[in-house]
Motif scaffolding. Sequence first.
Motif, PDB file in Angstrom:
ATOM      1  N   HIS A  89      57.741  78.397  54.940  1.00  0.00           N
ATOM      2  CA  HIS A  89      57.849  79.527  54.016  1.00  0.00           C
ATOM      3  C   HIS A  89      58.165  80.836  54.713  1.00  0.00           C
ATOM      4  O   HIS A  89      58.778  81.727  54.133  1.00  0.00           O
ATOM      5  N   ILE A  90      57.717  80.949  55.975  1.00  0.00           N
ATOM      6  CA  ILE A  90      57.955  82.210  56.696  1.00  0.00           C
ATOM      7  C   ILE A  90      59.456  82.392  56.916  1.00  0.00           C
ATOM      8  O   ILE A  90      59.994  83.475  56.713  1.00  0.00           O
ATOM      9  N   GLU A 119      61.777  81.071  55.105  1.00  0.00           N
ATOM     10  CA  GLU A 119      62.383  81.300  53.796  1.00  0.00           C
ATOM     11  C   GLU A 119      62.188  82.749  53.363  1.00  0.00           C
ATOM     12  O   GLU A 119      63.104  83.368  52.815  1.00  0.00           O
ATOM     13  N   ALA A 120      60.988  83.273  53.635  1.00  0.00           N
ATOM     14  CA  ALA A 120      60.722  84.666  53.268  1.00  0.00           C
ATOM     15  C   ALA A 120      61.681  85.584  54.019  1.00  0.00           C
ATOM     16  O   ALA A 120      62.206  86.546  53.453  1.00  0.00           O
ATOM     17  N   ALA A 121      61.933  85.267  55.287  1.00  0.00           N
ATOM     18  CA  ALA A 121      62.849  86.088  56.078  1.00  0.00           C
ATOM     19  C   ALA A 121      64.256  86.018  55.492  1.00  0.00           C
ATOM     20  O   ALA A 121      64.945  87.035  55.400  1.00  0.00           O
ATOM     21  N   ALA A 169      67.358  88.536  56.252  1.00  0.00           N
ATOM     22  CA  ALA A 169      67.584  88.354  57.680  1.00  0.00           C
ATOM     23  C   ALA A 169      68.607  87.246  57.929  1.00  0.00           C
ATOM     24  O   ALA A 169      68.518  86.183  57.340  1.00  0.00           O
ATOM     25  N   SER A 170      69.551  87.510  58.824  1.00  0.00           N
ATOM     26  CA  SER A 170      70.503  86.473  59.226  1.00  0.00           C
ATOM     27  C   SER A 170      69.771  85.486  60.132  1.00  0.00           C
ATOM     28  O   SER A 170      68.696  85.795  60.635  1.00  0.00           O
ATOM     29  N   ARG A 226      68.933  87.025  63.438  1.00  0.00           N
ATOM     30  CA  ARG A 226      67.889  88.037  63.294  1.00  0.00           C
ATOM     31  C   ARG A 226      66.527  87.355  63.120  1.00  0.00           C
ATOM     32  O   ARG A 226      65.527  87.770  63.669  1.00  0.00           O
ATOM     33  N   SER A 263      63.461  88.177  65.413  1.00  0.00           N
ATOM     34  CA  SER A 263      62.379  88.956  64.799  1.00  0.00           C
ATOM     35  C   SER A 263      61.207  88.100  64.338  1.00  0.00           C
ATOM     36  O   SER A 263      60.103  88.599  64.180  1.00  0.00           O
ATOM     37  N   ILE A 264      61.459  86.846  64.065  1.00  0.00           N
ATOM     38  CA  ILE A 264      60.400  86.004  63.512  1.00  0.00           C
ATOM     39  C   ILE A 264      60.052  84.854  64.462  1.00  0.00           C
ATOM     40  O   ILE A 264      58.918  84.732  64.931  1.00  0.00           O
ATOM     41  N   PRO A 266      58.923  85.881  68.358  1.00  0.00           N
ATOM     42  CA  PRO A 266      57.584  86.486  68.393  1.00  0.00           C
ATOM     43  C   PRO A 266      56.478  85.498  68.014  1.00  0.00           C
ATOM     44  O   PRO A 266      55.377  85.548  68.547  1.00  0.00           O
ATOM     45  N   MET A 267      56.803  84.580  67.080  1.00  0.00           N
ATOM     46  CA  MET A 267      55.754  83.668  66.644  1.00  0.00           C
ATOM     47  C   MET A 267      55.472  82.557  67.642  1.00  0.00           C
ATOM     48  O   MET A 267      54.411  81.931  67.570  1.00  0.00           O
ATOM     49  N   GLU A 270      44.709  88.971  70.867  1.00  0.00           N
ATOM     50  CA  GLU A 270      45.624  89.395  69.817  1.00  0.00           C
ATOM     51  C   GLU A 270      45.706  88.391  68.680  1.00  0.00           C
ATOM     52  O   GLU A 270      45.921  88.741  67.545  1.00  0.00           O
ATOM     53  N   GLN A 271      45.551  87.150  68.999  1.00  0.00           N
ATOM     54  CA  GLN A 271      45.733  86.104  67.987  1.00  0.00           C
ATOM     55  C   GLN A 271      44.843  86.306  66.789  1.00  0.00           C
ATOM     56  O   GLN A 271      43.702  86.254  66.808  1.00  0.00           O
TER      57      GLN A 271
END
Lengths: 370, 284
Positions: free
Chosen positions: B173-174, B176-178, B183-184, B187, B191-192, B195-196, B283-284
């Motif tokens: 879903h993440i 898909e949300a992007a 977001a291309s 990208r 961006s997603i 980092p993840m 951070e997690q």
Amino acid sequence: MAAIQFRNVAKRFDNGKVTVIPDLTFDIKDKEFVVLVGPSGCGKSTTLRMIAGLEDISDGELFIDNKKVNDVAPKDRDIAMVFQSYALYPHMSVYKNMAFALKLRKMPKKEIDEKVRWAASILEIEPYLDRKPRALSGGQRQRVALGRAMVRNPKVFLLDEPLSNLDAKLRTEMRSQITMLHKRLQTTFVYVTHDQTEAMTMADRIVVMDKGVIRQFDTPQKLYSEPADMFVAGFIGSPRMNFIECMITKKKDALYAEFADHIMRIPASKSKGLEKYENRSVILGIRPEEISAYSGGLNVQESCVINAKADIAEMTGGQVNIYFELGESRCIACVKTERKISAGDEVKLLFDCNSAHFFDKETTKAIACV
Amino acid sequence: MHKTLKKYFPVFVVPVLAAFLVSFLIPFVMGIYLSFTEFRTVDASEWVGIKNYISIFTQDKTFLNSLWLTVKFTVVSILSINIIAFSIALLLTRKLRGTDFFRTVFFMPNLIGGIVLGHIWSLIINGILGFFGVDITYDPSYGFWGLVVLMNWQMIGYMMIIYIAGLQNIPEHINEAAAIDGASPLRTLFSITIPMVMPSVTICTFLTLTNSFKLFDQNLALNGKSAETSLLALDIYKTFYDHTGLRLAEWHGIGQAKAVIFFLLVAVIAFVQLRATERKEIEQ
Ligand SMILES: Nc1ncnc2c1ncn2[C@@H]1O[C@H](COP(=O)(O)OP(=O)(O)OP(=O)(O)O)[C@@H](O)[C@H]1O
Ligand SMILES: [Mg+2]
């Protein structure tokens, strides 16, 4: 700002082996709030995801704002979607989650800031803007997910069971917030839910789906008062409508419905369509809340009194849910009564034929009264 | 529970502590002491102060060369292994047919020991280079890149598995949300996705870092005969065992001093790694 048109849309999975949606044709008007309801697995999410462009369309055509979008990528459809699972970006702060789409559109920083703060104030999440999603409660995350869609000002707003993970109180609150949002944004909303109350209270029109087929697409009021078939009749309303098999007979000049030792005169207004069912059996549908406790004395011309033995009696505040057997059907009545009723009691219930529905036994379609 | 644990504490700890003392702590302390001596055997040593440490940089030319080579090798390995492993992981999480088969294939080199790998690759590379009249053992630049290829071949599968696990942790879903946010795919990747999978990146970076920095077996088997392609660990080994004759005690001392410097470098890396992963966890 956009109408949506489905034209013979079909969706098949696994190289066409599994057909989830055989043939879907319907129109959603501009600025309309449409709710999709139906049992689990009937294809609500699939329909929504086809509008979003997350699922390919196997057959047929889909138009958004009069433009065919079958081959348009999600990012070029100008839609916003709220996922059931929120789908927030876990590595970004709430602020960045909401700003992401705007940043991609190269909106000036100042404008982004204004938008995010505007949405955050409406949703009351201003104090959490710097937090990561993991540090938020379910309800707060849900609101961030809504906020992320709100700042976009899209042509179409898609929501897939956005309130299903919230508790009852928050759900009621968010329900009115979404309705207000729709009024404010003046865009087309398509909303998927399991929850009837959500559907009935928020929708301009409701699509009732079953196995990928639309059973009825109408206003909440119409769905309730004039269900098109037994599926819709049973699906809308809670507890569900009672279905009783009955025989249509003609005596003198009026039609009568006979069932389990009872006979009830059918009012002239309902007789039209039933004439051709004379001496055949049909399904009589009556909603639990339209059955009342009989206290005697009333003119019972177009209704009948039933002596029922309560199998179970549930007190729910102002009313009692009485479960009883009538012929071969199990029925429920929700009645207001001063009397204390407990399981095993004999109760006199009043069926009013003016609020009854009749369905064809074979096709399950409602029998037209006019 | 806590009480019982306390009561039997010595029973469980003493054997481990003893083993730790005998096989690690005592040799370690003795090793540091010996780096300040010249010695033929452990009990025939003569104190020389920091002479060994000076000799490393004046008399023995191989150390700085090896250090520089090791740093170069480590940087090249980290970049190539991680970039290639991540790319393969991206491909193999695309729900295409045959991905399970390829995952197994890519992982397999990891199951073979370093020495064996080194010999196999030395045969392969020399077999090919033979046509051009060169030999990996004696040409430093071929030796360097040969080692990089070998290291990549061995480590990519392992790192790929870690990246696949990281990528599979990203809910569909993440992405898909992007896509809906506009977001291309590129990208979304930067961006997603990246980092993840940062936790996986950290783990893989340090695994390749320590493995490359401490590399020995493969180096010995592939091109150990050449001084110019000896990494640090191999250089230390050679300082000890490739010398004979009168100055043996001196070489032993120098080798020992090199080992201590090597230890300090590895310790710094380990420390940085510990801090980096700790911060990630918070951070997690
Ligand atoms: N990728 C897929 N491959 C095969 N079948 C699928 C796939 N996605 C959905 N389906 C099937 O399509 C049907 C409709 O799924 P969908 O998610 O649209 O249901 P839904 O109405 O949203 O149900 P729920 O209310 O439980 O969310 C289900 O029977 C499901 O098993
Ligand atoms: Mg669904």
